[in-house]
Design a protein around this motif. Structure first.
Motif, mmCIF file in Angstrom:
data_model
loop_
_atom_site.group_PDB
_atom_site.id
_atom_site.type_symbol
_atom_site.label_atom_id
_atom_site.label_comp_id
_atom_site.label_asym_id
_atom_site.label_seq_id
_atom_site.Cartn_x
_atom_site.Cartn_y
_atom_site.Cartn_z
ATOM 1 N N VAL A 1 0.851 -1.195 0.000
ATOM 2 C CA VAL A 1 0.000 0.000 0.000
ATOM 3 C C VAL A 1 0.884 1.241 0.000
ATOM 4 N N TYR A 2 0.480 2.237 -0.767
ATOM 5 C CA TYR A 2 1.217 3.492 -0.872
ATOM 6 C C TYR A 2 0.263 4.638 -0.558
ATOM 7 N N TRP A 3 0.783 5.668 0.072
ATOM 8 C CA TRP A 3 0.002 6.878 0.333
ATOM 9 C C TRP A 3 0.662 8.063 -0.366
ATOM 10 N N TYR A 4 -0.194 8.872 -1.016
ATOM 11 C CA TYR A 4 0.257 10.068 -1.704
ATOM 12 C C TYR A 4 -0.604 11.248 -1.269
ATOM 13 N N GLN A 5 -0.011 12.421 -1.313
ATOM 14 C CA GLN A 5 -0.715 13.657 -0.992
ATOM 15 C C GLN A 5 -0.651 14.575 -2.213
ATOM 16 N N GLN A 6 -1.805 15.080 -2.621
ATOM 17 C CA GLN A 6 -1.824 16.025 -3.731
ATOM 18 C C GLN A 6 -2.461 17.322 -3.288
ATOM 19 N N GLY A 7 -1.629 18.348 -3.113
ATOM 20 C CA GLY A 7 -2.137 19.664 -2.762
ATOM 21 C C GLY A 7 -2.755 20.348 -3.972
ATOM 22 N N PRO A 8 -3.471 21.433 -3.766
ATOM 23 C CA PRO A 8 -4.124 22.161 -4.869
ATOM 24 C C PRO A 8 -3.106 22.562 -5.935
ATOM 25 N N GLY A 9 -3.367 22.142 -7.165
ATOM 26 C CA GLY A 9 -2.484 22.493 -8.261
ATOM 27 C C GLY A 9 -1.119 21.833 -8.220
ATOM 28 N N GLN A 10 -0.959 20.833 -7.376
ATOM 29 C CA GLN A 10 0.336 20.169 -7.229
ATOM 30 C C GLN A 10 0.299 18.763 -7.824
ATOM 31 N N ASP A 11 1.474 18.186 -7.996
ATOM 32 C CA ASP A 11 1.541 16.780 -8.398
ATOM 33 C C ASP A 11 1.462 15.912 -7.143
ATOM 34 N N PRO A 12 1.004 14.693 -7.276
ATOM 35 C CA PRO A 12 0.954 13.791 -6.122
ATOM 36 C C PRO A 12 2.352 13.577 -5.545
ATOM 37 N N GLN A 13 2.462 13.694 -4.230
ATOM 38 C CA GLN A 13 3.731 13.499 -3.545
ATOM 39 C C GLN A 13 3.651 12.237 -2.689
ATOM 40 N N PHE A 14 4.666 11.397 -2.829
ATOM 41 C CA PHE A 14 4.711 10.149 -2.077
ATOM 42 C C PHE A 14 4.912 10.438 -0.596
ATOM 43 N N LEU A 15 4.101 9.779 0.236
ATOM 44 C CA LEU A 15 4.225 9.940 1.683
ATOM 45 C C LEU A 15 4.920 8.732 2.325
ATOM 46 N N ILE A 16 4.340 7.554 2.120
ATOM 47 C CA ILE A 16 4.828 6.368 2.819
ATOM 48 C C ILE A 16 4.247 5.131 2.152
ATOM 49 N N SER A 17 4.935 4.000 2.314
ATOM 50 C CA SER A 17 4.415 2.756 1.765
ATOM 51 C C SER A 17 4.672 1.612 2.735
ATOM 52 N N PHE A 18 3.866 0.574 2.591
ATOM 53 C CA PHE A 18 3.970 -0.621 3.418
ATOM 54 C C PHE A 18 3.938 -1.854 2.531
ATOM 55 N N TYR A 19 4.797 -2.804 2.883
ATOM 56 C CA TYR A 19 4.821 -4.090 2.186
ATOM 57 C C TYR A 19 4.746 -5.176 3.248
ATOM 58 N N LYS B 1 2.875 -5.498 5.711
ATOM 59 C CA LYS B 1 2.638 -4.906 7.034
ATOM 60 C C LYS B 1 3.841 -4.215 7.646
ATOM 61 N N MET B 2 4.923 -4.114 6.891
ATOM 62 C CA MET B 2 6.098 -3.406 7.369
ATOM 63 C C MET B 2 6.310 -2.159 6.506
ATOM 64 N N GLN B 3 6.777 -1.091 7.127
ATOM 65 C CA GLN B 3 7.069 0.111 6.355
ATOM 66 C C GLN B 3 8.142 -0.198 5.321
ATOM 67 N N SER B 4 7.863 0.183 4.082
ATOM 68 C CA SER B 4 8.760 -0.149 2.989
ATOM 69 C C SER B 4 9.584 1.043 2.539
ATOM 70 N N ASP B 5 8.957 2.206 2.507
ATOM 71 C CA ASP B 5 9.646 3.403 2.055
ATOM 72 C C ASP B 5 8.957 4.609 2.678
ATOM 73 N N LYS B 6 9.689 5.675 2.790
ATOM 74 C CA LYS B 6 9.157 6.865 3.419
ATOM 75 C C LYS B 6 9.541 8.072 2.606
ATOM 76 N N GLY B 7 8.552 8.935 2.381
ATOM 77 C CA GLY B 7 8.810 10.140 1.622
ATOM 78 C C GLY B 7 8.670 11.362 2.500
ATOM 79 N N SER B 8 8.071 12.373 1.951
ATOM 80 C CA SER B 8 7.943 13.644 2.662
ATOM 81 C C SER B 8 6.729 13.648 3.583
ATOM 82 N N ILE B 9 6.725 12.744 4.526
ATOM 83 C CA ILE B 9 5.599 12.658 5.467
ATOM 84 C C ILE B 9 5.950 13.408 6.744
ATOM 85 N N PRO B 10 5.088 14.346 7.146
ATOM 86 C CA PRO B 10 5.367 15.110 8.378
ATOM 87 C C PRO B 10 5.378 14.184 9.602
ATOM 88 N N ASP B 11 6.097 14.597 10.619
ATOM 89 C CA ASP B 11 6.161 13.807 11.859
ATOM 90 C C ASP B 11 4.801 13.718 12.535
#
Lengths: 113, 113
Positions: free
Chosen positions: B32-50, B52-62
């Protein structure tokens, strides 16, 4: 640092003509490229993809060309139809092999009847 | 065919409140992957899980956290909401940590007031 760039925010073409959407990238380690179509308030819908080991992939009216030396890819839609009007995102994957996608800014395509 | 299900579709929260977004992947998809798309922005990768374990981490706030449960659904928890968190949040799922079967949900529109 925009690793995937779509420099044309918008494109307008006449129905039946060819639409060409362009995408440039900076990271030579990307190994897979995808094009998505997106309508407002909906999730991106997969259109077509290409592996970095190929230079062309075709699926019906959609063809993607990859020029690795120029770090450039393009999506050709022939013939364009009014239903193709949407925002088109180019995305790249790799080299981390986690499935994370890096998106371009998107190009809004308008196909006029 | 079953798609990626996100709930809720729309969410309105006040500043400093907490929000929980849910994502149900396509059956048998394990990533599973999570993305955030702000107004007028491209989708930004937040975090992913494979698996049940975190697989990758992007620009996700604390202030944000996420997890994948035993049934492979995922939840994105967002605390101390700020006005700038207003965006479309997309979830995608795939089989394995690659792009095979990569499918996006319709998104959750979060509005922070």
């Amino acid at each position: 640092d925009q690793q995937v760039k779509q420099n044309s925010p918008s494109l307008s073409v006449q129905e039946g003509r060819i639409s060409i959407l362009n995408c440039d990238y900076t990271n030579s380690m990307f190994d897979y490229f995808l094009w998505y179509k997106k309508y407002p308030a909906e999730g991106p819908t997969f259109l077509i993809s290409i592996s970095s080991i190929k230079d062309k992939n075709e699926d019906g009216r959609f063809t993607v060309f990859l020029n690795k030396s120029a770090k450039h890819l393009s999506l050709h839609i022939v013939p364009s139809q009014p239903g193709d009007s949407a925002v088109y995102f180019c995305a790249a994957s790799g080299p981390s092999n986690t499935g994370k996608l890096i998106f371009g800014q998107g190009t809004t395509l308008q196909v006029k009847p | 065919a079953a798609g990626v299900i996100q709930s809720p579709r729309h969410l309105i929260k006040e500043k400093r409140e907490t929000a929980t977004l849910k994502c149900y992947p396509i059956p048998r998809h394990d990533t599973v992957y999570w993305y955030q798309q702000g107004p007028g922005q491209d989708p930004q990768f937040l975090i992913s899980f494979y698996e049940k374990m975190q697989s990758d981490k992007g620009s996700i706030p604390d202030r944000f956290s996420a997890q994948q449960f035993s049934d492979y659904h995922s939840e994105l928890n967002m605390s101390s909401l700020e006005l700038g968190d207003s965006a479309l949040y997309f979830c995608a799922s795939s089989l394995g940590r690659g792009i095979y079967g990569y499918t996006f949900g319709s998104g959750t529109r979060l509005t922070v007031v």
